[in-house]
Design a protein around this motif. Structure first.
Motif: not given
Length: 83
Positions: A52-56, A62-64, A76-77
């Motif tokens: 689930n974390g990697f999906l996020k 693109d916001s990194f 953190r995610i």
């Protein structure tokens, strides 16, 4: 593991290229699984948290902004997926 730089892998993921998504996943999986296992001793639940974390990560990559470490950003995610 691969001859690609972290920046090349991130840019590939921004372009939604599966090859680079798999490279990123494989590069960071063990560390992120370790984090998830700290909070749950159930490997199946930990795997669910990591996936689930990697999906996020892939949705938000693109916001990194390249400020600070990418691994820290991913951690953190993953951490927020635990709680």
């Amino acid at each position: 593991m691969s001859n690609y730089t972290e920046k090349e892998i991130i840019e590939g993921c921004v372009r939604n290229e599966r090859f680079f998504q798999e490279l990123l996943y494989r590069r960071h999986f063990a560390t992120m699984m370790g984090i998830a296992m700290r909070y749950t001793k159930d490997r199946d639940i930990a795997m669910q948290i990591v996936n689930n974390g990697f999906l996020k990560v892939f949705k938000k990559i693109d916001s990194f902004s390249y400020k600070g470490s990418f691994e820290g950003w991913v951690k953190r995610i993953i951490y927020h997926c635990v709680s």
